[in-house]
Motif scaffolding. Sequence first.
Motif, PDB file in Angstrom:
ATOM      1  N   LEU A 124       0.978  -1.312   0.081  1.00 34.67           N
ATOM      2  CA  LEU A 124       0.226  -0.133   0.116  1.00 34.67           C
ATOM      3  C   LEU A 124       0.845   1.126  -0.070  1.00 34.67           C
ATOM      4  O   LEU A 124       1.996   1.214   0.212  1.00 34.67           O
ATOM      5  N   THR A 125       0.256   2.431  -0.034  1.00 34.58           N
ATOM      6  CA  THR A 125       0.882   3.575  -0.124  1.00 34.58           C
ATOM      7  C   THR A 125       0.319   4.436   0.863  1.00 34.58           C
ATOM      8  O   THR A 125      -0.961   4.458   0.868  1.00 34.58           O
ATOM      9  N   THR A 126       1.001   4.997   1.849  1.00 32.16           N
ATOM     10  CA  THR A 126       0.321   6.014   2.774  1.00 32.16           C
ATOM     11  C   THR A 126       0.837   7.531   2.403  1.00 32.16           C
ATOM     12  O   THR A 126       2.115   7.495   2.214  1.00 32.16           O
ATOM     13  N   ASP A 127      -0.182   8.440   2.463  1.00 25.33           N
ATOM     14  CA  ASP A 127       0.219   9.650   2.424  1.00 25.33           C
ATOM     15  C   ASP A 127       1.380  10.064   3.327  1.00 25.33           C
ATOM     16  O   ASP A 127       1.221   9.972   4.556  1.00 25.33           O
ATOM     17  N   ASN A 128       2.487  10.931   2.795  1.00 26.25           N
ATOM     18  CA  ASN A 128       3.271  11.513   3.694  1.00 26.25           C
ATOM     19  C   ASN A 128       2.632  12.486   4.783  1.00 26.25           C
ATOM     20  O   ASN A 128       3.242  12.908   5.806  1.00 26.25           O
ATOM     21  N   LYS A 143       7.126  -2.920   5.666  1.00 26.73           N
ATOM     22  CA  LYS A 143       8.457  -1.896   5.733  1.00 26.73           C
ATOM     23  C   LYS A 143       8.424  -0.775   4.767  1.00 26.73           C
ATOM     24  O   LYS A 143       7.602  -1.026   3.670  1.00 26.73           O
ATOM     25  N   HIS A 146       9.684   1.546  -0.058  1.00 25.49           N
ATOM     26  CA  HIS A 146       9.677   2.134  -1.424  1.00 25.49           C
ATOM     27  C   HIS A 146       9.096   3.807  -1.163  1.00 25.49           C
ATOM     28  O   HIS A 146       8.572   4.129   0.078  1.00 25.49           O
ATOM     29  N   VAL A 147       9.212   4.382  -2.168  1.00 25.77           N
ATOM     30  CA  VAL A 147       8.760   5.906  -2.371  1.00 25.77           C
ATOM     31  C   VAL A 147       7.383   5.785  -3.203  1.00 25.77           C
ATOM     32  O   VAL A 147       7.303   4.923  -4.367  1.00 25.77           O
ATOM     33  N   GLY A 148       6.326   6.243  -2.767  1.00 29.25           N
ATOM     34  CA  GLY A 148       5.130   6.032  -3.471  1.00 29.25           C
ATOM     35  C   GLY A 148       4.918   7.268  -4.421  1.00 29.25           C
ATOM     36  O   GLY A 148       4.635   8.434  -3.840  1.00 29.25           O
TER      37      GLY A 148
ATOM     38  N   THR B 125       5.357   2.555  -7.118  1.00 28.27           N
ATOM     39  CA  THR B 125       6.150   2.488  -6.094  1.00 28.27           C
ATOM     40  C   THR B 125       7.689   2.305  -6.662  1.00 28.27           C
ATOM     41  O   THR B 125       7.882   1.456  -7.366  1.00 28.27           O
ATOM     42  N   HIS B 146       3.850   9.976  -1.219  1.00 28.10           N
ATOM     43  CA  HIS B 146       3.338   8.779  -0.274  1.00 28.10           C
ATOM     44  C   HIS B 146       4.805   7.949   0.044  1.00 28.10           C
ATOM     45  O   HIS B 146       5.934   7.856  -0.692  1.00 28.10           O
ATOM     46  N   VAL B 147       4.541   7.060   1.056  1.00 27.21           N
ATOM     47  CA  VAL B 147       5.569   6.082   1.626  1.00 27.21           C
ATOM     48  C   VAL B 147       5.012   4.803   1.015  1.00 27.21           C
ATOM     49  O   VAL B 147       3.714   4.465   1.016  1.00 27.21           O
ATOM     50  N   GLY B 148       5.701   4.046   0.187  1.00 26.76           N
ATOM     51  CA  GLY B 148       5.442   2.750  -0.435  1.00 26.76           C
ATOM     52  C   GLY B 148       5.710   1.580   0.845  1.00 26.76           C
ATOM     53  O   GLY B 148       6.824   1.399   1.033  1.00 26.76           O
ATOM     54  N   MET B 149       4.681   1.056   1.135  1.00 24.51           N
ATOM     55  CA  MET B 149       5.064  -0.044   2.292  1.00 24.51           C
ATOM     56  C   MET B 149       4.602  -1.249   1.701  1.00 24.51           C
ATOM     57  O   MET B 149       3.488  -1.604   1.257  1.00 24.51           O
TER      58      MET B 149
END
Lengths: 153, 153
Positions: A124-128, A143, A146-148, B125, B146-149
């Motif tokens: 998933l990606t979560t907004d900064n 973990k 990655h950068v989304g 991502t 975003h952060v890619g998790m």
Amino acid sequence: MKDQVIFRRAGMGDLPVLVGMLADDELGRKRENFTDPLPDSYTAAFEEIEQDGNNELVVAERDGRICGMIQLTFTPCLTYQGGWRCTVEGVRTASSERGKGLGTQMFEWAIARAKERGCHVIQLTTDNQRPDARRFYEKLGFKASHVGMKLHF
Amino acid sequence: MKDQVIFRRAGMGDLPVLVGMLADDELGRKRENFTDPLPDSYTAAFEEIEQDGNNELVVAERDGRICGMIQLTFTPCLTYQGGWRCTVEGVRTASSERGKGLGTQMFEWAIARAKERGCHVIQLTTDNQRPDARRFYEKLGFKASHVGMKLHF
């Protein structure tokens, strides 16, 4: 059993509650259009999700009331020797539920479902702009590897 | 026309070239199994992608040779008023092609395709271990919002 959370596929009749939940959110407020009747675009999207065997829109229910939602997309990919991925979008919990462990229950359910569908990863990606969400996912074992990146049209 | 890049859907016959390309990569080397014959898992994934109307595995070809690959997944979602998302996975270019602008051409194609499919966003991502990739996507207009998790099983 009272207070027990059950998970089930969303039905068309749930749509107003779901859109209400999406709109009841700091970021969602600017993006959604929660009117009565709902804009047709929500109904059309719901039908597309329902018809797609690789998409599941699921609600969490407690005492007969919807308290959370999550969408899972299962994607066959060539990478990882032809592995399936589970991508999570549109996770929300009712504001009255926050701090009661519902998010954890939802993700435990989602992780089990992704495994059941043969996925090797859930992502998933979560907004900064949601630092608490990142910590929540890290506690679940995700973990931040990655950068989304998004490009909106 | 010589040197012109064309884009087309991948066929089963392309699979060895595609897996070779996935394996010819710093991260892919550890993940893939490029043998002759290929493990059945690649064939099975290819068939699943081909049968899924919301997945497109596309190759870039120059002078009749495959020089790049990209997978697009189109996902109907309730968020953004029932908007469609285009998610990009498995982007690779042949090592002989690097620095020739192929990546940019592939993404210009992918962005146009995502718009054609009615998406409001194209997203991906990129591994924190690929800083050059992040800069490449930023040049194309992507925001690292975003952060890619990921949670691997």
